[in-house]
Design a protein around this motif. Structure first.
Motif, mmCIF file in Angstrom:
data_model
loop_
_atom_site.group_PDB
_atom_site.id
_atom_site.type_symbol
_atom_site.label_atom_id
_atom_site.label_comp_id
_atom_site.label_asym_id
_atom_site.label_seq_id
_atom_site.Cartn_x
_atom_site.Cartn_y
_atom_site.Cartn_z
ATOM 1 N N ASP A 221 0.817 -1.205 0.000
ATOM 2 C CA ASP A 221 0.000 0.000 0.000
ATOM 3 C C ASP A 221 0.860 1.267 0.000
ATOM 4 O O ASP A 221 0.438 2.322 0.446
ATOM 5 C CB ASP A 221 -0.975 0.002 1.174
ATOM 6 N N THR A 222 2.081 1.136 -0.521
ATOM 7 C CA THR A 222 2.962 2.292 -0.629
ATOM 8 C C THR A 222 2.333 3.318 -1.560
ATOM 9 O O THR A 222 1.915 3.005 -2.666
ATOM 10 C CB THR A 222 4.338 1.873 -1.183
ATOM 11 N N ALA A 223 2.265 4.547 -1.100
ATOM 12 C CA ALA A 223 1.696 5.618 -1.920
ATOM 13 C C ALA A 223 2.654 5.930 -3.063
ATOM 14 O O ALA A 223 3.867 5.985 -2.871
ATOM 15 C CB ALA A 223 1.446 6.850 -1.069
ATOM 16 N N THR A 224 2.106 6.116 -4.251
ATOM 17 C CA THR A 224 2.929 6.366 -5.426
ATOM 18 C C THR A 224 2.622 7.732 -6.027
ATOM 19 O O THR A 224 1.602 8.336 -5.722
ATOM 20 C CB THR A 224 2.693 5.288 -6.502
ATOM 21 N N PHE A 225 3.518 8.208 -6.886
ATOM 22 C CA PHE A 225 3.282 9.431 -7.628
ATOM 23 C C PHE A 225 3.559 9.175 -9.105
ATOM 24 O O PHE A 225 4.391 8.344 -9.448
ATOM 25 C CB PHE A 225 4.129 10.591 -7.093
ATOM 26 N N PRO A 226 2.854 9.887 -9.986
ATOM 27 C CA PRO A 226 3.048 9.706 -11.431
ATOM 28 C C PRO A 226 4.172 10.602 -11.955
ATOM 29 O O PRO A 226 4.425 11.677 -11.413
ATOM 30 C CB PRO A 226 1.709 10.151 -12.008
ATOM 31 N N LEU A 227 4.828 10.176 -12.996
ATOM 32 C CA LEU A 227 5.811 11.016 -13.674
ATOM 33 C C LEU A 227 5.104 11.864 -14.717
ATOM 34 O O LEU A 227 4.215 11.389 -15.418
ATOM 35 C CB LEU A 227 6.881 10.170 -14.364
ATOM 36 N N GLY A 228 5.488 13.134 -14.812
ATOM 37 C CA GLY A 228 4.956 14.022 -15.832
ATOM 38 C C GLY A 228 3.570 14.561 -15.560
ATOM 39 O O GLY A 228 3.002 15.251 -16.392
ATOM 40 N N GLU A 229 3.021 14.268 -14.393
ATOM 41 C CA GLU A 229 1.683 14.754 -14.025
ATOM 42 C C GLU A 229 1.750 15.428 -12.664
ATOM 43 O O GLU A 229 2.536 15.046 -11.810
ATOM 44 C CB GLU A 229 0.676 13.599 -13.950
ATOM 45 N N SER A 230 0.883 16.388 -12.461
ATOM 46 C CA SER A 230 0.807 17.086 -11.198
ATOM 47 C C SER A 230 0.246 16.162 -10.112
ATOM 48 O O SER A 230 -0.684 15.403 -10.359
ATOM 49 C CB SER A 230 -0.092 18.318 -11.356
ATOM 50 N N PHE A 231 0.830 16.235 -8.910
ATOM 51 C CA PHE A 231 0.316 15.481 -7.767
ATOM 52 C C PHE A 231 0.514 16.306 -6.510
ATOM 53 O O PHE A 231 1.269 17.278 -6.497
ATOM 54 C CB PHE A 231 0.984 14.101 -7.644
ATOM 55 N N THR A 232 -0.175 15.929 -5.455
ATOM 56 C CA THR A 232 -0.140 16.668 -4.193
ATOM 57 C C THR A 232 0.673 15.892 -3.166
ATOM 58 O O THR A 232 0.500 14.691 -3.004
ATOM 59 C CB THR A 232 -1.568 16.896 -3.665
ATOM 60 N N LEU A 233 1.534 16.614 -2.474
ATOM 61 C CA LEU A 233 2.350 16.048 -1.409
ATOM 62 C C LEU A 233 1.998 16.764 -0.111
ATOM 63 O O LEU A 233 1.880 17.986 -0.081
ATOM 64 C CB LEU A 233 3.829 16.249 -1.749
ATOM 65 N N SER A 234 1.807 15.993 0.952
ATOM 66 C CA SER A 234 1.441 16.530 2.263
ATOM 67 C C SER A 234 2.638 16.447 3.211
ATOM 68 O O SER A 234 3.548 15.644 3.003
ATOM 69 C CB SER A 234 0.290 15.714 2.862
ATOM 70 N N THR B 230 -1.287 21.626 7.654
ATOM 71 C CA THR B 230 -2.273 21.926 6.613
ATOM 72 C C THR B 230 -1.653 22.247 5.258
ATOM 73 O O THR B 230 -2.370 22.399 4.277
ATOM 74 C CB THR B 230 -3.183 23.096 7.031
ATOM 75 N N TYR B 231 -0.320 22.367 5.203
ATOM 76 C CA TYR B 231 0.327 22.664 3.929
ATOM 77 C C TYR B 231 0.127 21.541 2.919
ATOM 78 O O TYR B 231 0.080 20.362 3.290
ATOM 79 C CB TYR B 231 1.835 22.871 4.116
ATOM 80 N N ARG B 232 0.050 21.922 1.645
ATOM 81 C CA ARG B 232 -0.025 20.969 0.521
ATOM 82 C C ARG B 232 0.823 21.546 -0.601
ATOM 83 O O ARG B 232 0.689 22.712 -0.971
ATOM 84 C CB ARG B 232 -1.452 20.752 0.012
ATOM 85 N N LEU B 233 1.706 20.711 -1.152
ATOM 86 C CA LEU B 233 2.567 21.107 -2.254
ATOM 87 C C LEU B 233 2.073 20.432 -3.526
ATOM 88 O O LEU B 233 1.910 19.209 -3.550
ATOM 89 C CB LEU B 233 4.013 20.693 -1.982
ATOM 90 N N GLN B 234 1.837 21.224 -4.548
ATOM 91 C CA GLN B 234 1.470 20.710 -5.870
ATOM 92 C C GLN B 234 2.786 20.595 -6.643
ATOM 93 O O GLN B 234 3.478 21.594 -6.848
ATOM 94 C CB GLN B 234 0.496 21.645 -6.561
ATOM 95 N N LEU B 235 3.140 19.385 -7.065
ATOM 96 C CA LEU B 235 4.459 19.101 -7.612
ATOM 97 C C LEU B 235 4.348 18.299 -8.895
ATOM 98 O O LEU B 235 3.422 17.486 -9.053
ATOM 99 C CB LEU B 235 5.250 18.316 -6.563
ATOM 100 N N ILE B 236 5.279 18.517 -9.821
ATOM 101 C CA ILE B 236 5.404 17.697 -11.031
ATOM 102 C C ILE B 236 6.844 17.210 -11.092
ATOM 103 O O ILE B 236 7.779 17.997 -10.928
ATOM 104 C CB ILE B 236 5.092 18.476 -12.313
ATOM 105 N N VAL B 237 7.023 15.913 -11.333
ATOM 106 C CA VAL B 237 8.337 15.346 -11.561
ATOM 107 C C VAL B 237 8.328 14.768 -12.977
ATOM 108 O O VAL B 237 7.517 13.895 -13.293
ATOM 109 C CB VAL B 237 8.674 14.231 -10.539
ATOM 110 N N SER B 238 9.213 15.307 -13.828
ATOM 111 C CA SER B 238 9.258 14.886 -15.233
ATOM 112 C C SER B 238 10.669 14.429 -15.588
ATOM 113 O O SER B 238 11.645 14.996 -15.107
ATOM 114 C CB SER B 238 8.886 16.046 -16.164
ATOM 115 N N SER B 239 10.762 13.440 -16.449
ATOM 116 C CA SER B 239 12.083 13.019 -16.909
ATOM 117 C C SER B 239 12.560 13.949 -18.010
ATOM 118 O O SER B 239 11.762 14.593 -18.695
ATOM 119 C CB SER B 239 12.045 11.572 -17.397
ATOM 120 N N LEU B 240 13.866 14.073 -18.135
ATOM 121 C CA LEU B 240 14.440 14.938 -19.187
ATOM 122 C C LEU B 240 14.167 14.380 -20.550
ATOM 123 O O LEU B 240 14.056 13.259 -20.824
ATOM 124 C CB LEU B 240 15.953 15.078 -18.981
#
Length: 130
Positions: free
Chosen positions: A20-33, A120-130
């Motif tokens: 149940d490890t939380a994952t994030f997508p590459l090249g798409e916006s996601f929220t980090l708490s 209460t902070y939330r960071l909207q982040l994108i991680v993209s490959s070169l």
């Protein structure tokens, strides 16, 4: 032999279902708490939120001499990364790490004059490959 193969297949299926490890997508916006840790297995990358080390953004409905900035400290595969969010300076909200571009899109909530609860902070982040 079939029973062993079936048992092995079933155990692998259950092991993946329990992951149940939380994952994030590459090249798409996601929220980090705050304190959250996310993984992208295909990139072999783990991102963990450490803290907001600075939030001097000008509160809403006020006039400030300087618009201020926010600094978010992360760990990427165990190495520190600081992203700085500042109006009109999107290049400061980007960093290159291990062949990936980290772009901080926004940090919420935006200050309204009262101290923000760090949880209460939330960071909207994108991680993209070169």
């Amino acid at each position: 032999m079939k029973a062993i193969l079936l048992l092995f297949s079933l155990s692998m299926l259950l092991a993946n279902a329990c992951d149940d490890t939380a994952t994030f997508p590459l090249g798409e916006s996601f929220t980090l708490s705050p304190e959250q840790e996310l993984v992208n297995k295909s990139a072999a990358m783990t991102i963990k939120w450490l803290e907001v080390s600075e939030d001097s953004r000008c509160p809403k409905n006020t006039n400030c001499v300087w618009e201020g900035q926010a600094k978010v400290n992360l760990l990427v595969n165990g190495d520190p990364l600081t992203l700085t969010l500042r109006n009109g300076k999107p290049e400061e909200a980007q960093a290159l790490v291990e062949g990936y571009i980290f772009t901080a899109e926004s940090l919420s909530p935006y200050p309204e004059g009262e101290k923000i609860d760090p949880a209460t902070y939330r960071l909207q982040l994108i991680v993209s490959s070169l």
